[in-house]
Design a protein around this motif. Sequence first.
Motif, PDB file in Angstrom:
ATOM      1  N   ARG A 171      16.109-195.909-130.640  1.00 23.49           N
ATOM      2  CA  ARG A 171      15.066-196.921-130.393  1.00 23.49           C
ATOM      3  C   ARG A 171      15.288-197.614-129.048  1.00 23.49           C
ATOM      4  O   ARG A 171      14.353-197.807-128.283  1.00 23.49           O
ATOM      5  CB  ARG A 171      15.061-197.977-131.492  1.00 23.49           C
ATOM      6  N   ARG A 172      16.540-197.991-128.774  1.00 25.77           N
ATOM      7  CA  ARG A 172      16.860-198.704-127.534  1.00 25.77           C
ATOM      8  C   ARG A 172      16.515-197.864-126.308  1.00 25.77           C
ATOM      9  O   ARG A 172      15.941-198.361-125.337  1.00 25.77           O
ATOM     10  CB  ARG A 172      18.347-199.084-127.517  1.00 25.77           C
ATOM     11  N   VAL A 173      16.834-196.590-126.351  1.00 27.04           N
ATOM     12  CA  VAL A 173      16.598-195.724-125.196  1.00 27.04           C
ATOM     13  C   VAL A 173      15.132-195.276-125.122  1.00 27.04           C
ATOM     14  O   VAL A 173      14.472-195.463-124.105  1.00 27.04           O
ATOM     15  CB  VAL A 173      17.550-194.507-125.211  1.00 27.04           C
ATOM     16  N   LEU A 174      14.625-194.692-126.196  1.00 28.31           N
ATOM     17  CA  LEU A 174      13.272-194.131-126.179  1.00 28.31           C
ATOM     18  C   LEU A 174      12.171-195.181-126.037  1.00 28.31           C
ATOM     19  O   LEU A 174      11.199-194.970-125.320  1.00 28.31           O
ATOM     20  CB  LEU A 174      13.014-193.335-127.463  1.00 28.31           C
ATOM     21  N   LEU A 175      12.323-196.302-126.734  1.00 29.79           N
ATOM     22  CA  LEU A 175      11.241-197.286-126.804  1.00 29.79           C
ATOM     23  C   LEU A 175      11.427-198.468-125.863  1.00 29.79           C
ATOM     24  O   LEU A 175      10.461-199.092-125.450  1.00 29.79           O
ATOM     25  CB  LEU A 175      11.086-197.804-128.236  1.00 29.79           C
ATOM     26  N   GLN A 176      12.698-198.782-125.534  1.00 28.82           N
ATOM     27  CA  GLN A 176      12.982-199.952-124.703  1.00 28.82           C
ATOM     28  C   GLN A 176      13.523-199.563-123.333  1.00 28.82           C
ATOM     29  O   GLN A 176      14.079-200.389-122.620  1.00 28.82           O
ATOM     30  CB  GLN A 176      13.956-200.884-125.439  1.00 28.82           C
ATOM     31  N   HIS A 177      13.406-198.290-122.980  1.00 32.11           N
ATOM     32  CA  HIS A 177      13.775-197.780-121.650  1.00 32.11           C
ATOM     33  C   HIS A 177      15.246-197.990-121.325  1.00 32.11           C
ATOM     34  O   HIS A 177      15.611-198.244-120.187  1.00 32.11           O
ATOM     35  CB  HIS A 177      12.877-198.395-120.566  1.00 32.11           C
TER      36      HIS A 177
ATOM     37  N   THR B 102      19.468-196.816-121.356  1.00 31.70           N
ATOM     38  CA  THR B 102      20.237-195.680-120.851  1.00 31.70           C
ATOM     39  C   THR B 102      21.502-195.558-121.671  1.00 31.70           C
ATOM     40  O   THR B 102      22.184-196.552-121.917  1.00 31.70           O
ATOM     41  CB  THR B 102      20.613-195.891-119.364  1.00 31.70           C
ATOM     42  N   GLU B 103      21.804-194.352-122.112  1.00 31.46           N
ATOM     43  CA  GLU B 103      23.053-194.148-122.833  1.00 31.46           C
ATOM     44  C   GLU B 103      24.209-194.107-121.839  1.00 31.46           C
ATOM     45  O   GLU B 103      23.998-193.857-120.641  1.00 31.46           O
ATOM     46  CB  GLU B 103      23.003-192.872-123.669  1.00 31.46           C
ATOM     47  N   ALA B 104      25.397-194.351-122.316  1.00 30.28           N
ATOM     48  CA  ALA B 104      26.574-194.320-121.450  1.00 30.28           C
ATOM     49  C   ALA B 104      26.782-192.905-120.903  1.00 30.28           C
ATOM     50  O   ALA B 104      26.485-191.923-121.583  1.00 30.28           O
ATOM     51  CB  ALA B 104      27.805-194.770-122.232  1.00 30.28           C
ATOM     52  N   PRO B 105      27.286-192.794-119.676  1.00 26.51           N
ATOM     53  CA  PRO B 105      27.525-191.460-119.105  1.00 26.51           C
ATOM     54  C   PRO B 105      28.657-190.729-119.821  1.00 26.51           C
ATOM     55  O   PRO B 105      29.528-191.346-120.420  1.00 26.51           O
ATOM     56  CB  PRO B 105      27.893-191.761-117.655  1.00 26.51           C
TER      57      PRO B 105
ATOM     58  N   LEU C   8      12.656-190.934-121.106  1.00 25.19           N
ATOM     59  CA  LEU C   8      13.573-189.797-121.063  1.00 25.19           C
ATOM     60  C   LEU C   8      14.735-190.042-120.125  1.00 25.19           C
ATOM     61  O   LEU C   8      15.864-189.684-120.418  1.00 25.19           O
ATOM     62  CB  LEU C   8      12.818-188.539-120.611  1.00 25.19           C
ATOM     63  N   GLY C   9      14.462-190.628-118.960  1.00 22.75           N
ATOM     64  CA  GLY C   9      15.477-190.847-117.934  1.00 22.75           C
ATOM     65  C   GLY C   9      14.797-191.087-116.603  1.00 22.75           C
ATOM     66  O   GLY C   9      13.769-191.762-116.536  1.00 22.75           O
ATOM     67  N   HIS C  10      15.361-190.510-115.544  1.00 23.83           N
ATOM     68  CA  HIS C  10      14.811-190.675-114.193  1.00 23.83           C
ATOM     69  C   HIS C  10      14.894-189.350-113.448  1.00 23.83           C
ATOM     70  O   HIS C  10      15.706-188.486-113.793  1.00 23.83           O
ATOM     71  CB  HIS C  10      15.584-191.755-113.427  1.00 23.83           C
ATOM     72  N   VAL C  11      14.069-189.209-112.422  1.00 22.41           N
ATOM     73  CA  VAL C  11      14.123-188.025-111.567  1.00 22.41           C
ATOM     74  C   VAL C  11      14.482-188.484-110.159  1.00 22.41           C
ATOM     75  O   VAL C  11      13.995-189.516-109.690  1.00 22.41           O
ATOM     76  CB  VAL C  11      12.795-187.218-111.595  1.00 22.41           C
TER      77      VAL C  11
ATOM     78  N   PRO D 222      19.135-179.206-107.053  1.00 22.52           N
ATOM     79  CA  PRO D 222      19.276-177.897-106.398  1.00 22.52           C
ATOM     80  C   PRO D 222      17.917-177.239-106.147  1.00 22.52           C
ATOM     81  O   PRO D 222      16.896-177.675-106.672  1.00 22.52           O
ATOM     82  CB  PRO D 222      20.070-177.104-107.439  1.00 22.52           C
ATOM     83  N   PRO D 223      17.917-176.173-105.337  1.00 24.65           N
ATOM     84  CA  PRO D 223      16.700-175.388-105.168  1.00 24.65           C
ATOM     85  C   PRO D 223      16.306-174.794-106.531  1.00 24.65           C
ATOM     86  O   PRO D 223      17.166-174.631-107.382  1.00 24.65           O
ATOM     87  CB  PRO D 223      17.100-174.274-104.203  1.00 24.65           C
ATOM     88  N   PRO D 224      15.091-174.456-106.779  1.00 26.99           N
ATOM     89  CA  PRO D 224      14.006-174.437-105.807  1.00 26.99           C
ATOM     90  C   PRO D 224      13.249-175.767-105.696  1.00 26.99           C
ATOM     91  O   PRO D 224      12.483-175.950-104.760  1.00 26.99           O
ATOM     92  CB  PRO D 224      13.078-173.352-106.359  1.00 26.99           C
ATOM     93  N   THR D 225      13.461-176.710-106.602  1.00 29.30           N
ATOM     94  CA  THR D 225      12.664-177.948-106.607  1.00 29.30           C
ATOM     95  C   THR D 225      13.330-179.092-105.855  1.00 29.30           C
ATOM     96  O   THR D 225      12.661-180.027-105.445  1.00 29.30           O
ATOM     97  CB  THR D 225      12.403-178.429-108.040  1.00 29.30           C
ATOM     98  N   PHE D 226      14.646-179.032-105.743  1.00 27.25           N
ATOM     99  CA  PHE D 226      15.444-180.107-105.142  1.00 27.25           C
ATOM    100  C   PHE D 226      15.298-181.415-105.919  1.00 27.25           C
ATOM    101  O   PHE D 226      15.488-182.492-105.374  1.00 27.25           O
ATOM    102  CB  PHE D 226      15.117-180.287-103.652  1.00 27.25           C
ATOM    103  N   GLU D 227      14.962-181.303-107.200  1.00 22.28           N
ATOM    104  CA  GLU D 227      14.866-182.471-108.067  1.00 22.28           C
ATOM    105  C   GLU D 227      15.978-182.442-109.102  1.00 22.28           C
ATOM    106  O   GLU D 227      16.420-181.378-109.533  1.00 22.28           O
ATOM    107  CB  GLU D 227      13.512-182.515-108.787  1.00 22.28           C
ATOM    108  N   ARG D 228      16.416-183.636-109.492  1.00 16.27           N
ATOM    109  CA  ARG D 228      17.394-183.805-110.571  1.00 16.27           C
ATOM    110  C   ARG D 228      16.758-184.701-111.619  1.00 16.27           C
ATOM    111  O   ARG D 228      16.643-185.896-111.455  1.00 16.27           O
ATOM    112  CB  ARG D 228      18.690-184.432-110.050  1.00 16.27           C
ATOM    113  N   HIS D 229      16.312-184.078-112.699  1.00 17.98           N
ATOM    114  CA  HIS D 229      15.782-184.815-113.844  1.00 17.98           C
ATOM    115  C   HIS D 229      16.985-185.188-114.694  1.00 17.98           C
ATOM    116  O   HIS D 229      17.581-184.332-115.351  1.00 17.98           O
ATOM    117  CB  HIS D 229      14.800-183.949-114.645  1.00 17.98           C
ATOM    118  N   CYS D 230      17.368-186.431-114.640  1.00 21.61           N
ATOM    119  CA  CYS D 230      18.575-186.941-115.279  1.00 21.61           C
ATOM    120  C   CYS D 230      18.154-187.579-116.607  1.00 21.61           C
ATOM    121  O   CYS D 230      17.477-188.609-116.617  1.00 21.61           O
ATOM    122  CB  CYS D 230      19.208-187.959-114.336  1.00 21.61           C
ATOM    123  N   LEU D 231      18.528-186.956-117.724  1.00 24.15           N
ATOM    124  CA  LEU D 231      18.027-187.354-119.029  1.00 24.15           C
ATOM    125  C   LEU D 231      19.100-187.927-119.943  1.00 24.15           C
ATOM    126  O   LEU D 231      20.272-187.583-119.831  1.00 24.15           O
ATOM    127  CB  LEU D 231      17.386-186.155-119.730  1.00 24.15           C
TER     128      LEU D 231
END
Length: 155
Positions: A26-32, A34-37, A109-112, A117-126
Amino acid sequence: MTGFDLTPPDDGQRRRLIAGLDGEERRVLLQHGTEAPFCGAFLDNKQDGVYCCRLCGLPLFRSTAKFDSGTGWPSFFAPLDAAHVGRIRDASHGMIRTEIVCARCGSHLGHVFPDGPPPTFERHCLNSVSLSFVARGQPLPDPLGRGGAEAAPAD
């Protein structure tokens, strides 16, 4: 174009889905939150399959797009379908980031970030807690009862 129904859950469905969440979910999904790394269940998952939204079951990321970013959270260079992941400008915590949410139910979900890395050079961090995992060949979840018993999509 996605083959999945992106219609948001109705109020009754949403209440039922939320009732099945634990406090951290609930805290992560509904209240935005972040879980501990370095503690998420899917950080080191190497199985072949698809990661879905923990709340509504929408397929979000293929295992083949997962990579070890060293950040402590599961990271992916591309979503399964761009239409499945919404992007929202996030100016919280004294920085500007791009939040990613489930396009169907709006769950956090997280942040981008633009350092993947290629091909998108994006890191979707979830957050692992934002996800469920379906092994290749297994049926996808259907928590909305829409009859989507298809198997996890192949690459």
